[in-house]
Design an enzyme around this catalytic site. Sequence first.
Site, PDB file in Angstrom:
ATOM      1  CG  HIS A   1      24.547  -0.799   6.053  1.00 32.19           C
ATOM      2  ND1 HIS A   1      23.975  -0.417   6.760  1.00 32.19           N
ATOM      3  CD2 HIS A   1      24.846  -0.198   5.224  1.00 32.19           C
ATOM      4  CE1 HIS A   1      23.607   0.405   6.617  1.00 32.19           C
ATOM      5  NE2 HIS A   1      23.471   0.979   5.260  1.00 32.19           N
TER       6      HIS A   1
ATOM      7  CE1 TYR B   1      20.579  -3.758  14.508  1.00 29.99           C
ATOM      8  CE2 TYR B   1      18.261  -4.089  15.340  1.00 29.99           C
ATOM      9  CZ  TYR B   1      19.267  -3.865  14.141  1.00 29.99           C
ATOM     10  OH  TYR B   1      19.191  -4.613  12.677  1.00 29.99           O
TER      11      TYR B   1
ATOM     12  N   PRO C   1      11.153  -8.461  14.965  1.00 28.40           N
ATOM     13  CG  PRO C   1       9.964  -6.246  14.424  1.00 28.40           C
ATOM     14  CD  PRO C   1       9.477  -7.160  15.373  1.00 28.40           C
TER      15      PRO C   1
ATOM     16  CE  LYS D   1      18.421 -13.741  10.313  1.00 25.01           C
ATOM     17  NZ  LYS D   1      19.172 -12.760   9.771  1.00 25.01           N
TER      18      LYS D   1
ATOM     19  CE1 TYR E   1      20.879  -7.334  11.776  1.00 20.70           C
ATOM     20  CE2 TYR E   1      22.265  -7.428  10.073  1.00 20.70           C
ATOM     21  CZ  TYR E   1      21.252  -7.290  11.028  1.00 20.70           C
ATOM     22  OH  TYR E   1      20.771  -5.100  10.469  1.00 20.70           O
TER      23      TYR E   1
HETATM   24  C1  PHB Z   1      14.003  -1.486   8.956  1.00 21.57           C
HETATM   25  O1  PHB Z   1      15.058  -0.714   8.537  1.00 21.57           O
HETATM   26  O2  PHB Z   1      13.421  -1.592   8.963  1.00 21.57           O
HETATM   27  C2  PHB Z   1      14.710  -2.398  10.319  1.00 21.57           C
HETATM   28  C3  PHB Z   1      15.798  -2.610  10.115  1.00 21.57           C
HETATM   29  C4  PHB Z   1      16.752  -3.657  10.480  1.00 21.57           C
HETATM   30  C5  PHB Z   1      15.726  -4.699  12.040  1.00 21.57           C
HETATM   31  C6  PHB Z   1      14.515  -4.179  11.882  1.00 21.57           C
HETATM   32  C7  PHB Z   1      13.577  -3.025  11.199  1.00 21.57           C
HETATM   33  O3  PHB Z   1      16.321  -5.031  12.945  1.00 21.57           O
END
Ligand code: PHB
Length: 389
Positions: free
Chosen positions: A75, A202, A292, A296, A384
Amino acid sequence: MQTQRTQVVIVGGGVAGLMLSQLLHVEGIDCIILERQTRAYTEARIRAGVLEYGTVDLLRRVGVNGRMDRQGLRHEGFLLMDDGEAFRIDLHSLAGQDVMVYGQTEITIDLMDACVERGVPIVFEAADVELHDIDGAPWVSYRHDGSDHRIDCDFIAGCDGFHGVSRRTMPDAAAHCIEKVYPFGWLGILADVPPMDHELIYSNHERGFALASQRSATRSRYYIQCESSEKIEDWSDDRIWDELATRLGDDGRITRGPSLEKSIAPLRSFVCEKMQHGRLFLAGDAAHIVPPTGAKGLNLAASDVAYLADGLIGYYKRGDEAGLEGYTARALSRIWKAERFSWSMTQLTHRFPGMSVFDRKMQKADLNYIRSSPAAQTAIAENYIGLPL
Ligand code: PHB
Ligand code: APR
């Protein structure tokens, strides 16, 4: 009592313990992993899914990258959305690296396969694990198949997660723990449907945060902010899909399907600043938890064990203890930066109960600033993709 000896006992066969075993094994250092659960249980847990490039490199270093390189998704960016308006953080052009979307569940399977192929012993269903004499000549006791066992060793790696025995065994650890509990949780759903976008989204919405994530071109992972006290039984699949559609501003791109898994987890930040006592070292969730939002948790577990492996390799190969002595300081420096990033992403994207008009204005101003400033976007991107190890 059956007795054995090894160089390093690793308590916990999650991603931290498994990765550490491979980092040591490729250097000819012996270890035994003690895991409380069955193999089937540990392989079925649904966990994180975004790997920093440093974590990808680590998996390559131990030669556990075949399936990840074939099936993982690179990505180059992700989307931040506020009140339905999205903008993109271009990781690749801002920070010069991508991330890899590949499930922690898959990494666990790949690392366990590597342990079996390479003859690294894992004892599954190791019950009543206890750590002894961590100040002197350490040993570990446990029960397995109805009998008592003892392993003498040089070092113990406590990789047994937040609820494990290792941190509890460390004298005075509680006095070094710092915690923040957030006033909400995340409800996650996994389904065999194509993701709504080729990148992660997000979203900060007036009904709360939502995240559109994925595991592959045919498997999606979504999350919504909910109250920590909510019961998963109250969330039918339809109710979850309706809520996701609202919060992600669905324009027909969300494909619905039956949940393969759904669960609610609380959000917390937690750091145990004491990561070593005598010959016991903590790594991964045993020492810290991040919310989450910054993706990280898994990556911090990987950097901890990379540092710990460096220390152990220095000790065994060169008789140099500096790496082990510096382990806590080196790990904590990276942990606190990841804590900061995870906290700030949470602040930016969630609706806090009782949030004032002023607080929401600050959030919006923060998002508008990021949208207009390449410098602010670069700061997000470099965190990130992962700060250097
Ligand atoms: C996930 O795909 O589980 C996931 C992806 C990004 C995040 C948290 C969880 O920031
Ligand atoms: N004895 C033996 N094993 C134990 C014990 C015990 N007393 N207590 C816990 N364990 C095992 C658990 O069953 C689990 O398999 O330790 C393992 C810890 O693994 P994880 O919880 O996955 O923690 P870690 O390896 O540090 O990985 C951190 O996992 O939760 C995610 O977000 C987190 O992505 C991060 C990663």
